[in-house]
Structures are given as structure tokens and as C-alpha cells.
Design a protein around this motif. Structure first.
Motif, PDB file in Angstrom:
ATOM      1  N   ASP A 115       6.453 -94.673  36.170  1.00 33.11           N
ATOM      2  CA  ASP A 115       5.977 -93.388  35.663  1.00 33.11           C
ATOM      3  C   ASP A 115       4.461 -93.409  35.468  1.00 33.11           C
ATOM      4  O   ASP A 115       3.786 -92.392  35.629  1.00 33.11           O
ATOM      5  N   LYS A 116       3.898 -94.588  35.158  1.00 29.11           N
ATOM      6  CA  LYS A 116       2.447 -94.687  35.016  1.00 29.11           C
ATOM      7  C   LYS A 116       1.753 -94.532  36.362  1.00 29.11           C
ATOM      8  O   LYS A 116       0.668 -93.949  36.435  1.00 29.11           O
ATOM      9  N   SER A 117       2.369 -95.038  37.420  1.00 24.84           N
ATOM     10  CA  SER A 117       1.774 -94.912  38.753  1.00 24.84           C
ATOM     11  C   SER A 117       1.595 -93.449  39.137  1.00 24.84           C
ATOM     12  O   SER A 117       0.588 -93.080  39.754  1.00 24.84           O
ATOM     13  N   LEU A 118       2.556 -92.615  38.792  1.00 18.73           N
ATOM     14  CA  LEU A 118       2.448 -91.191  39.109  1.00 18.73           C
ATOM     15  C   LEU A 118       1.292 -90.550  38.355  1.00 18.73           C
ATOM     16  O   LEU A 118       0.604 -89.671  38.882  1.00 18.73           O
ATOM     17  N   MET A 119       1.046 -90.991  37.126  1.00 13.11           N
ATOM     18  CA  MET A 119      -0.101 -90.482  36.377  1.00 13.11           C
ATOM     19  C   MET A 119      -1.412 -90.937  37.006  1.00 13.11           C
ATOM     20  O   MET A 119      -2.383 -90.176  37.073  1.00 13.11           O
ATOM     21  N   TYR A 120      -1.430 -92.154  37.528  1.00 12.76           N
ATOM     22  CA  TYR A 120      -2.638 -92.636  38.186  1.00 12.76           C
ATOM     23  C   TYR A 120      -2.921 -91.843  39.468  1.00 12.76           C
ATOM     24  O   TYR A 120      -4.082 -91.592  39.821  1.00 12.76           O
ATOM     25  N   LEU A 121      -1.868 -91.430  40.172  1.00  7.67           N
ATOM     26  CA  LEU A 121      -2.055 -90.595  41.352  1.00  7.67           C
ATOM     27  C   LEU A 121      -2.647 -89.243  40.970  1.00  7.67           C
ATOM     28  O   LEU A 121      -3.527 -88.718  41.657  1.00  7.67           O
ATOM     29  N   ALA A 122      -2.167 -88.688  39.870  1.00 11.15           N
ATOM     30  CA  ALA A 122      -2.718 -87.425  39.382  1.00 11.15           C
ATOM     31  C   ALA A 122      -4.180 -87.609  38.963  1.00 11.15           C
ATOM     32  O   ALA A 122      -5.025 -86.726  39.196  1.00 11.15           O
ATOM     33  N   ALA A 123      -4.477 -88.762  38.378  1.00 10.92           N
ATOM     34  CA  ALA A 123      -5.861 -89.056  37.976  1.00 10.92           C
ATOM     35  C   ALA A 123      -6.775 -89.122  39.186  1.00 10.92           C
ATOM     36  O   ALA A 123      -7.897 -88.596  39.170  1.00 10.92           O
ATOM     37  N   ALA A 124      -6.295 -89.765  40.260  1.00 12.20           N
ATOM     38  CA  ALA A 124      -7.106 -89.871  41.475  1.00 12.20           C
ATOM     39  C   ALA A 124      -7.383 -88.499  42.070  1.00 12.20           C
ATOM     40  O   ALA A 124      -8.497 -88.223  42.554  1.00 12.20           O
ATOM     41  N   GLN A 125      -6.381 -87.628  42.031  1.00 13.46           N
ATOM     42  CA  GLN A 125      -6.564 -86.275  42.557  1.00 13.46           C
ATOM     43  C   GLN A 125      -7.639 -85.531  41.773  1.00 13.46           C
ATOM     44  O   GLN A 125      -8.480 -84.834  42.354  1.00 13.46           O
ATOM     45  N   LEU A 126      -7.626 -85.661  40.453  1.00 10.38           N
ATOM     46  CA  LEU A 126      -8.639 -85.007  39.628  1.00 10.38           C
ATOM     47  C   LEU A 126      -9.997 -85.670  39.804  1.00 10.38           C
ATOM     48  O   LEU A 126     -11.027 -84.991  39.883  1.00 10.38           O
ATOM     49  N   LEU A 127     -10.003 -86.986  39.899  1.00  6.18           N
ATOM     50  CA  LEU A 127     -11.257 -87.735  40.001  1.00  6.18           C
ATOM     51  C   LEU A 127     -12.047 -87.367  41.254  1.00  6.18           C
ATOM     52  O   LEU A 127     -13.282 -87.287  41.225  1.00  6.18           O
ATOM     53  N   PHE A 128     -11.337 -87.112  42.349  1.00  3.91           N
ATOM     54  CA  PHE A 128     -12.020 -86.812  43.612  1.00  3.91           C
ATOM     55  C   PHE A 128     -11.918 -85.338  43.996  1.00  3.91           C
ATOM     56  O   PHE A 128     -12.206 -84.976  45.133  1.00  3.91           O
ATOM     57  N   SER A 129     -11.538 -84.483  43.052  1.00  8.39           N
ATOM     58  CA  SER A 129     -11.338 -83.068  43.358  1.00  8.39           C
ATOM     59  C   SER A 129     -12.608 -82.372  43.826  1.00  8.39           C
ATOM     60  O   SER A 129     -12.550 -81.428  44.615  1.00  8.39           O
TER      61      SER A 129
ATOM     62  N   PHE B 231     -16.311 -87.362  40.571  1.00 11.43           N
ATOM     63  CA  PHE B 231     -16.175 -88.806  40.411  1.00 11.43           C
ATOM     64  C   PHE B 231     -17.130 -89.334  39.341  1.00 11.43           C
ATOM     65  O   PHE B 231     -16.753 -90.195  38.536  1.00 11.43           O
ATOM     66  N   LEU B 232     -18.336 -88.800  39.310  1.00  8.51           N
ATOM     67  CA  LEU B 232     -19.347 -89.306  38.373  1.00  8.51           C
ATOM     68  C   LEU B 232     -18.919 -89.142  36.909  1.00  8.51           C
ATOM     69  O   LEU B 232     -18.876 -90.142  36.171  1.00  8.51           O
ATOM     70  N   PRO B 233     -18.591 -87.936  36.437  1.00 11.01           N
ATOM     71  CA  PRO B 233     -18.184 -87.834  35.019  1.00 11.01           C
ATOM     72  C   PRO B 233     -16.866 -88.552  34.727  1.00 11.01           C
ATOM     73  O   PRO B 233     -16.679 -89.070  33.627  1.00 11.01           O
ATOM     74  N   GLY B 234     -15.958 -88.595  35.722  1.00 10.87           N
ATOM     75  CA  GLY B 234     -14.706 -89.305  35.510  1.00 10.87           C
ATOM     76  C   GLY B 234     -14.921 -90.797  35.356  1.00 10.87           C
ATOM     77  O   GLY B 234     -14.369 -91.433  34.444  1.00 10.87           O
ATOM     78  N   ALA B 235     -15.729 -91.379  36.239  1.00  9.01           N
ATOM     79  CA  ALA B 235     -16.007 -92.816  36.161  1.00  9.01           C
ATOM     80  C   ALA B 235     -16.752 -93.161  34.878  1.00  9.01           C
ATOM     81  O   ALA B 235     -16.478 -94.192  34.241  1.00  9.01           O
ATOM     82  N   CYS B 236     -17.673 -92.300  34.478  1.00  5.41           N
ATOM     83  CA  CYS B 236     -18.400 -92.539  33.225  1.00  5.41           C
ATOM     84  C   CYS B 236     -17.459 -92.445  32.032  1.00  5.41           C
ATOM     85  O   CYS B 236     -17.624 -93.165  31.044  1.00  5.41           O
ATOM     86  N   GLY B 237     -16.464 -91.554  32.113  1.00  8.98           N
ATOM     87  CA  GLY B 237     -15.467 -91.470  31.055  1.00  8.98           C
ATOM     88  C   GLY B 237     -14.653 -92.748  30.951  1.00  8.98           C
ATOM     89  O   GLY B 237     -14.350 -93.228  29.843  1.00  8.98           O
ATOM     90  N   LEU B 238     -14.273 -93.312  32.100  1.00  8.53           N
ATOM     91  CA  LEU B 238     -13.533 -94.576  32.098  1.00  8.53           C
ATOM     92  C   LEU B 238     -14.360 -95.697  31.456  1.00  8.53           C
ATOM     93  O   LEU B 238     -13.844 -96.479  30.650  1.00  8.53           O
ATOM     94  N   LEU B 239     -15.634 -95.779  31.811  1.00  7.10           N
ATOM     95  CA  LEU B 239     -16.504 -96.804  31.241  1.00  7.10           C
ATOM     96  C   LEU B 239     -16.680 -96.599  29.739  1.00  7.10           C
ATOM     97  O   LEU B 239     -16.676 -97.568  28.966  1.00  7.10           O
ATOM     98  N   ALA B 240     -16.821 -95.343  29.329  1.00  7.44           N
ATOM     99  CA  ALA B 240     -16.967 -95.052  27.901  1.00  7.44           C
ATOM    100  C   ALA B 240     -15.694 -95.423  27.141  1.00  7.44           C
ATOM    101  O   ALA B 240     -15.756 -95.947  26.031  1.00  7.44           O
ATOM    102  N   GLY B 241     -14.531 -95.156  27.745  1.00  6.93           N
ATOM    103  CA  GLY B 241     -13.268 -95.538  27.117  1.00  6.93           C
ATOM    104  C   GLY B 241     -13.138 -97.044  26.987  1.00  6.93           C
ATOM    105  O   GLY B 241     -12.649 -97.552  25.963  1.00  6.93           O
ATOM    106  N   ALA B 242     -13.577 -97.775  28.016  1.00  9.30           N
ATOM    107  CA  ALA B 242     -13.543 -99.241  27.954  1.00  9.30           C
ATOM    108  C   ALA B 242     -14.472 -99.755  26.858  1.00  9.30           C
ATOM    109  O   ALA B 242     -14.135-100.711  26.143  1.00  9.30           O
TER     110      ALA B 242
ATOM    111  N   LEU C  90      -9.282 -73.546  39.809  1.00 11.37           N
ATOM    112  CA  LEU C  90      -7.916 -73.429  39.298  1.00 11.37           C
ATOM    113  C   LEU C  90      -7.166 -74.750  39.429  1.00 11.37           C
ATOM    114  O   LEU C  90      -6.426 -75.147  38.527  1.00 11.37           O
ATOM    115  N   GLY C  91      -7.341 -75.447  40.566  1.00 10.50           N
ATOM    116  CA  GLY C  91      -6.653 -76.723  40.769  1.00 10.50           C
ATOM    117  C   GLY C  91      -7.031 -77.744  39.708  1.00 10.50           C
ATOM    118  O   GLY C  91      -6.157 -78.432  39.150  1.00 10.50           O
ATOM    119  N   GLU C  92      -8.331 -77.858  39.390  1.00 16.15           N
ATOM    120  CA  GLU C  92      -8.779 -78.778  38.347  1.00 16.15           C
ATOM    121  C   GLU C  92      -8.200 -78.376  36.995  1.00 16.15           C
ATOM    122  O   GLU C  92      -7.827 -79.230  36.187  1.00 16.15           O
TER     123      GLU C  92
END
Length: 226
Positions: free
Chosen positions: A164-178, A184-195, A67-69
Motif C-alpha cells: 500500500d505504501k508503494s502505491l502512495m509513492y507512485l502518486a507522489a512521483a506523479q505529483l512531483l513531476f507534474s 520537482f524543485l519544491p517537492g525535493a526541497c520538502g523532502l530534504l526539509a522533512g529529513a 486541476l490534476g495537481e
């Protein structure tokens, strides 16, 4: 009246049909599917490749495990609908396909090369967390590159100004390590794919879905500004 209509459109998914679909399917799937049903959709690499259950390479992105994710992910899908409006639905659809394909390929490769195993999954390969991690974190590459902070000093904490962007990054970290390394693995791969999508060398950002899909994607009225 025109201003009120503009605010109403900006708060909706008007001009972002693909994000509306992703938001609705992810939220409903996460809340309504049972744990056993989610397990049948998960990226179980032993079954996906060993038993040729290849649908798992895509189906694992349908629903979050907890539910949290689900709550955090839904907020991201809602906030990031702006990128479909920026790119247009055809280019955004190509972006989603490219990022999700690249991220799944990267995550699969990492698990096989490292031989990562799941602690609570016996002697099987690590099962990455389910949910649209690739899409969400792929959009974080767009967020970092294309969106300037609208409120550079929104909150001050211990003498540090957070935008306001910093708050979104905090939310991203919470999801990334949930879910630890599993998320972390699919999130990090998503970041690399976006880059990779934004790379001027690969120029993947020039791709778009076929124009024949316009009749399914174009809104009945002009989209609001991002």
C-alpha cells in the motif's frame, strides 16, 4: 454503535484541525482562484525580493496551478492527516512551519545560485510550481520513517509485489513531476526539509507551537487512533 462512530471519526478530520484547514483552503483556493490571482500569489522571486513582495514566500503554497495537481494534492492532505494525530496539533503545526520555511529557503537558494530561468517566463527567474508541495513532501519523510506497510503484498505487477505504501509513492512521483522541474524543485526541497526535521542532530522534532494555542487546536472529543 461505538465501532461505527470510530469508523466515522477515522474517516473525518477529527483530531486534525490543521490538516482540515490545509485541505479546505488548498482545495477551494485551487478551484476558485483565477489564473491571474494565482499568478499574484506565486513564488515570483524577482518580485518577491526585488519589489519586496515578501508575502509570496508563503502565499505560493495556498493553491495548485492545475486541476490534476489539486486532485492528487487533496488526496495526500486527506491521507496524511494521520500525522497530525500522531504528533498532536501543536507539534504538527511546528513541523509545518519548519518544513515550509526550510523548503522555501532551499528552493529560493537553488534558483538564485543556479540562475535557473523559466522557458515560458521570458528572462525571469524560474517560478516554482504553486501549492503545498513543501508540506506534502515533508510529510513523505514522516510517511517513510514512521509508517510500516499495512499490506505488504497489495498488488503484484510483473512478478513484483507492491505494498500500500508503494502505491502512495507512485502518486507522489506523479505529483512531483507534474510540472517538470518547476514541481520537482519544491517537492525535493520538502523532502530534504522533512529529513532535517527528523534529524537527531538538529532535534527539530522536539519543537511545538505555544501551549496557549491549545484552545484553538484541541478537539472537543478525544481524537481517533491514527
Amino acid at each position: 454503535r461505538a465501532r461505527a462512530e470510530k469508523r466515522s471519526m477515522a474517516a473525518s478530520f477529527e483530531g486534525a484541525p490543521l490538516c482540515r484547514l490545509a485541505f479546505a483552503s488548498t482545495t477551494l483556493g485551487s478551484l476558485l482562484l483565477s489564473s491571474s490571482s494565482k499568478a499574484e500569489l506565486s513564488l515570483d522571486l524577482g518580485r518577491a525580493l526585488g519589489r519586496r513582495e515578501l508575502w509570496r514566500l508563503w502565499s505560493h503554497q495556498v493553491a495548485f496551478d492545475s486541476l490534476g495537481e489539486t486532485v492528487i494534492g487533496a488526496v495526500h492532505l486527506y491521507r496524511f492527516r494521520r500525522f497530525e494525530r500522531m504528533l498532536g496539533s501543536r507539534r504538527f503545526g511546528a513541523f509545518a512551519l519548519i518544513v515550509c520555511s526550510l523548503a522555501t529557503s532551499l528552493a529560493t537558494g537553488v534558483v538564485f545560485v543556479t540562475g535557473a530561468r523559466g522557458r515560458d517566463q521570458g528572462n525571469t527567474y524560474l517560478r516554482p510550481a504553486s501549492g503545498p508541495y513543501a508540506l506534502i513532501f515533508g510529510m513523505y519523510s514522516l510517511f517513510y520513517s514512521l509508517v510500516p506497510p499495512s499490506r505488504p503484498r497489495l498488488v503484484g505487477i510483473a512478478g513484483i509485489d507492491l505494498s500500500d505504501k508503494s502505491l502512495m509513492y507512485l502518486a507522489a512521483a506523479q505529483l512531483l513531476f507534474s510540472a517538470g522541474f518547476r514541481s520537482f524543485l519544491p517537492g525535493a526541497c520538502g523532502l530534504l526539509a522533512g529529513a532535517a526535521y527528523l534529524s537527531d542532530t538538529l532535534r527539530l522534532y522536539t519543537l511545538a507551537l505555544p501551549k496557549a494555542l491549545d484552545r484553538f487546536l484541541l478537539p472537543s472529543s478525544p481524537p481517533p487512533p491514527p
